[in-house]
Scaffold this motif. Structure first.
Motif, PDB file in Angstrom:
ATOM      1  N   PHE A  43      12.627  71.041  32.305  1.00 19.28           N
ATOM      2  CA  PHE A  43      11.244  71.188  31.877  1.00 19.28           C
ATOM      3  C   PHE A  43      11.229  71.622  30.420  1.00 19.28           C
ATOM      4  CE2 PHE A  43      10.747  71.288  36.377  1.00 19.28           C
ATOM      5  CZ  PHE A  43       9.455  70.860  36.645  1.00 19.28           C
ATOM      6  N   GLY A  44      10.216  71.178  29.695  1.00 26.11           N
ATOM      7  CA  GLY A  44      10.029  71.616  28.327  1.00 26.11           C
ATOM      8  C   GLY A  44       9.473  73.028  28.309  1.00 26.11           C
ATOM      9  N   GLY A  45       9.462  73.635  27.138  1.00 24.90           N
ATOM     10  CA  GLY A  45       9.015  75.015  26.989  1.00 24.90           C
ATOM     11  C   GLY A  45       7.599  75.271  27.448  1.00 24.90           C
ATOM     12  N   GLY A  46       6.757  74.252  27.445  1.00 26.97           N
ATOM     13  CA  GLY A  46       5.385  74.408  27.911  1.00 26.97           C
ATOM     14  C   GLY A  46       5.264  74.282  29.419  1.00 26.97           C
ATOM     15  N   GLY A  47       6.388  74.128  30.126  1.00 26.08           N
ATOM     16  CA  GLY A  47       6.359  74.038  31.584  1.00 26.08           C
ATOM     17  C   GLY A  47       6.093  72.652  32.127  1.00 26.08           C
ATOM     18  N   ARG A  48       6.240  71.628  31.286  1.00 30.49           N
ATOM     19  CA  ARG A  48       6.026  70.252  31.756  1.00 30.49           C
ATOM     20  C   ARG A  48       7.362  69.557  31.973  1.00 30.49           C
ATOM     21  NH1 ARG A  48       2.552  67.325  27.864  1.00 30.49           N
ATOM     22  NH2 ARG A  48       2.409  65.785  29.515  1.00 30.49           N
ATOM     23  N   ALA A  49       7.419  68.716  33.012  1.00 32.75           N
ATOM     24  CA  ALA A  49       8.646  67.997  33.376  1.00 32.75           C
ATOM     25  C   ALA A  49       9.083  67.077  32.236  1.00 32.75           C
ATOM     26  CB  ALA A  49       8.421  67.184  34.643  1.00 32.75           C
ATOM     27  N   LEU A  50      10.390  66.911  32.112  1.00 32.41           N
ATOM     28  CA  LEU A  50      10.971  66.033  31.094  1.00 32.41           C
ATOM     29  C   LEU A  50      11.589  64.805  31.761  1.00 32.41           C
ATOM     30  CD1 LEU A  50      12.589  68.764  28.870  1.00 32.41           C
ATOM     31  CD2 LEU A  50      10.705  67.246  28.220  1.00 32.41           C
ATOM     32  N   TYR A  51      11.432  63.667  31.097  1.00 40.89           N
ATOM     33  CA  TYR A  51      11.924  62.384  31.592  1.00 40.89           C
ATOM     34  C   TYR A  51      12.841  61.734  30.570  1.00 40.89           C
ATOM     35  CZ  TYR A  51       7.868  62.579  34.770  1.00 40.89           C
ATOM     36  OH  TYR A  51       6.939  62.936  35.719  1.00 40.89           O
ATOM     37  N   ALA A  52      13.718  60.870  31.068  1.00 41.51           N
ATOM     38  CA  ALA A  52      14.517  59.983  30.218  1.00 41.51           C
ATOM     39  C   ALA A  52      14.074  58.556  30.518  1.00 41.51           C
ATOM     40  CB  ALA A  52      16.000  60.153  30.520  1.00 41.51           C
ATOM     41  N   PHE A  53      14.221  57.686  29.515  1.00 40.07           N
ATOM     42  CA  PHE A  53      13.815  56.283  29.599  1.00 40.07           C
ATOM     43  C   PHE A  53      15.088  55.445  29.630  1.00 40.07           C
ATOM     44  CE2 PHE A  53      11.617  52.717  26.997  1.00 40.07           C
ATOM     45  CZ  PHE A  53      11.171  52.075  28.142  1.00 40.07           C
ATOM     46  N   THR A  54      15.294  54.683  30.705  1.00 35.87           N
ATOM     47  CA  THR A  54      16.554  53.949  30.850  1.00 35.87           C
ATOM     48  C   THR A  54      16.734  52.849  29.806  1.00 35.87           C
ATOM     49  OG1 THR A  54      15.596  52.439  32.495  1.00 35.87           O
ATOM     50  CG2 THR A  54      16.717  54.429  33.332  1.00 35.87           C
ATOM     51  N   LYS A  55      15.679  52.438  29.154  1.00 42.02           N
ATOM     52  CA  LYS A  55      15.789  51.408  28.115  1.00 42.02           C
ATOM     53  C   LYS A  55      16.358  51.962  26.797  1.00 42.02           C
ATOM     54  CE  LYS A  55      13.156  47.738  25.902  1.00 42.02           C
ATOM     55  NZ  LYS A  55      11.821  47.141  25.749  1.00 42.02           N
TER      56      LYS A  55
END
Length: 144
Positions: A43-55
Motif C-alpha cells: 500500500f502507498g503511504g496514503g493507505g491505498r493499494a498499489l498495482y503493477a502493470f504487466t505491460k
C-alpha cells in the motif's frame, strides 16, 4: 511595533507549514504492507493499494494519457521509504517520460487505481490498456 510582531508570526507560521509539508511528503512516500482479501500486499503511504502493470517492461512505465488517469502512477518527490514489512532492497524509482519520479518495487513501476477507496482493492486482475493490473506481495511477486 505590532507590524514587526505580525511579520515574525507570519514567518513562523510559514516555517511550520513547510515542516508539516515535508512530514506529509515523507509519509506519502512510505510503502507499507497490509492484509487484504488477497493476503499481504503493498500500500502507498496514503493507505491505498498499489498495482503493477504487466505491460510495463522492467523499470519503465508505458502507462500514460488515459491509462495514467485511470491508473495514477505512484509519484514521489523524495526517496521512497520502506515501512514495516516492505523490503528496502526491492524499492526504487524510475523517471517517467513527463519527468516525474515513479516508485518501483522489484523493478516494477507502481500505480494506484483511481476508483479504489483507502484500504480497499477493487481492480485486481483487471485487463485494461493492453495488460493486467495486479497487486504486489511484499516479496515483489504479483498476485495472480
Amino acid at each position: 511595533m505590532s507590524k514587526v510582531l505580525l511579520v515574525v508570526v507570519a514567518v513562523l507560521l510559514t516555517a511550520g507549514a513547510g515542516a508539516a509539508s515535508a512530514s506529509d511528503q515523507a509519509s506519502r512516500s512510505t510503502l507499507t504492507v497490509r492484509t487484504s482479501t488477497y493476503g499481504k500486499i503493498l500500500f502507498g503511504g496514503g493507505g491505498r493499494a498499489l498495482y503493477a502493470f504487466t505491460k510495463d517492461p522492467r523499470r519503465r512505465s508505458v502507462c500514460s494519457g488515459g491509462c495514467a488517469k485511470a491508473w495514477p502512477p505512484y509519484l514521489v518527490t523524495t526517496r521512497p521509504k520502506a515501512g514495516t514489512g516492505v523490503k528496502a532492497s526491492l524499492l526504487g524509482t524510475t523517471k517517467r517520460p513527463d519527468g516525474g519520479t515513479q516508485v518501483t518495487y522489484n523493478g516494477r513501476p507502481l500505480y494506484f487505481y483511481v476508483g479504489d477507496p483507502v484500504g480497499q482493492v477493487r481492480c485486481q486482475n483487471v485487463s485494461e490498456f493492453g495488460g493486467l493490473w495486479l497487486v504486489v506481495r511484499p516479496n515483489g511477486l504479483l498476485v495472480r
